[in-house]
Design an enzyme around this catalytic site. Structure first.
Site, PDB file in Angstrom:
ATOM      1  N   HIS A 149      74.706-111.668 -61.620  1.00  0.00           N
ATOM      2  CA  HIS A 149      75.077-113.013 -61.198  1.00  0.00           C
ATOM      3  C   HIS A 149      73.788-113.803 -61.014  1.00  0.00           C
ATOM      4  O   HIS A 149      72.694-113.226 -60.956  1.00  0.00           O
ATOM      5  CB  HIS A 149      75.853-112.962 -59.885  1.00  0.00           C
ATOM      6  CG  HIS A 149      77.280-112.560 -60.043  1.00  0.00           C
ATOM      7  ND1 HIS A 149      78.166-112.546 -58.990  1.00  0.00           N
ATOM      8  CD2 HIS A 149      77.992-112.167 -61.129  1.00  0.00           C
ATOM      9  CE1 HIS A 149      79.354-112.169 -59.415  1.00  0.00           C
ATOM     10  NE2 HIS A 149      79.279-111.929 -60.698  1.00  0.00           N
TER      11      HIS A 149
ATOM     12  N   GLU B   4      72.387-115.295 -58.489  1.00  0.00           N
ATOM     13  CA  GLU B   4      71.582-114.968 -57.318  1.00  0.00           C
ATOM     14  C   GLU B   4      70.858-113.634 -57.498  1.00  0.00           C
ATOM     15  O   GLU B   4      69.693-113.487 -57.113  1.00  0.00           O
ATOM     16  CB  GLU B   4      72.461-114.926 -56.066  1.00  0.00           C
ATOM     17  CG  GLU B   4      73.158-116.237 -55.760  1.00  0.00           C
ATOM     18  CD  GLU B   4      74.521-116.418 -56.446  1.00  0.00           C
ATOM     19  OE1 GLU B   4      75.278-117.301 -56.016  1.00  0.00           O
ATOM     20  OE2 GLU B   4      74.828-115.682 -57.416  1.00  0.00           O
TER      21      GLU B   4
ATOM     22  N   SER C 105      79.033-121.187 -54.498  1.00  0.00           N
ATOM     23  CA  SER C 105      79.156-120.334 -53.317  1.00  0.00           C
ATOM     24  C   SER C 105      78.988-118.866 -53.723  1.00  0.00           C
ATOM     25  O   SER C 105      79.688-118.386 -54.613  1.00  0.00           O
ATOM     26  CB  SER C 105      80.535-120.558 -52.687  1.00  0.00           C
ATOM     27  OG  SER C 105      80.706-119.785 -51.532  1.00  0.00           O
TER      28      SER C 105
ATOM     29  N   CYS D 146      79.258-114.931 -54.177  1.00  0.00           N
ATOM     30  CA  CYS D 146      80.342-113.951 -54.071  1.00  0.00           C
ATOM     31  C   CYS D 146      79.975-112.880 -53.039  1.00  0.00           C
ATOM     32  O   CYS D 146      78.901-112.908 -52.441  1.00  0.00           O
ATOM     33  CB  CYS D 146      80.592-113.307 -55.434  1.00  0.00           C
ATOM     34  SG  CYS D 146      79.282-112.169 -55.924  1.00  0.00           S
TER      35      CYS D 146
ATOM     36  N   CYS E 179      76.600-111.029 -54.008  1.00  0.00           N
ATOM     37  CA  CYS E 179      75.400-111.833 -53.794  1.00  0.00           C
ATOM     38  C   CYS E 179      75.196-112.146 -52.312  1.00  0.00           C
ATOM     39  O   CYS E 179      74.066-112.186 -51.828  1.00  0.00           O
ATOM     40  CB  CYS E 179      75.484-113.098 -54.632  1.00  0.00           C
ATOM     41  SG  CYS E 179      75.536-112.720 -56.415  1.00  0.00           S
TER      42      CYS E 179
END
Length: 151
Positions: A55, A57, A82, A84, A87
């Site tokens: 992801h 991040e 936002s 998950c 992350c």
């Protein structure tokens, strides 16, 4: 002055998201900032790398390299979406005290849990971030559901 810096850092995260989209991936980007300087950048690379975990991040943290615990405690993570559960777990593991979120309308991670653990969240509700995700989700619902672990 700080508001201008936040905008510049979120803009860098949006640039990462656009790079991911251009590569055929999911348009989510992130940057890690320490002492007013970007030390890591990343975007969602699950599709491009055939990865289960990259992801935005996670890619950003990976690209920042090994940092000392004291560095993470001074960091701010900027993400266009936002974070998950995965992350958010990394944020908690490394004690990153602040996350600036581009938008949480198209997806909302465990924000209340992060807050309960002392993480400061700033939700920008940025229209560009919302637009990127809405367009992507509408065009690629199966890929989006795979990314967030849904059927």
């Amino acid at each position: 002055m700080e508001a201008l810096a936040k905008d510049a850092f979120m803009q860098a995260a949006i640039e990462e998201a656009r790079m991911g989209l251009a590569e055929g991936g999911i348009p989510i980007g992130a940057v890690l900032v320490i002492d007013g300087r970007i030390v890591g950048r990343g975007h969602n690379r699950r599709v491009q790398n055939g990865s289960a975990v990259l992801h935005a991040e996670m890619d950003c943290l990976e690209n920042a390299g090994r940092l000392r615990a004291a560095d993470y405690r001074r960091a701010v993570l900027y993400s266009t979406l936002s974070p998950c559960d995965m992350c958010s777990g990394a944020v908690l593991l490394y004690n990153i005290p602040k996350v600036v979120i581009g938008e949480n309308r198209t997806f909302q991670g465990p924000e209340e849990y992060l807050r309960s653990r002392g993480v400061e969240l700033i939700i920008m509700d940025d229209e560009e971030c919302v637009g990127l995700m809405r367009e992507f989700i509408a065009a690629n619902p199966e890929l989006w559901n795979e990314d967030i672990g849904e059927e």
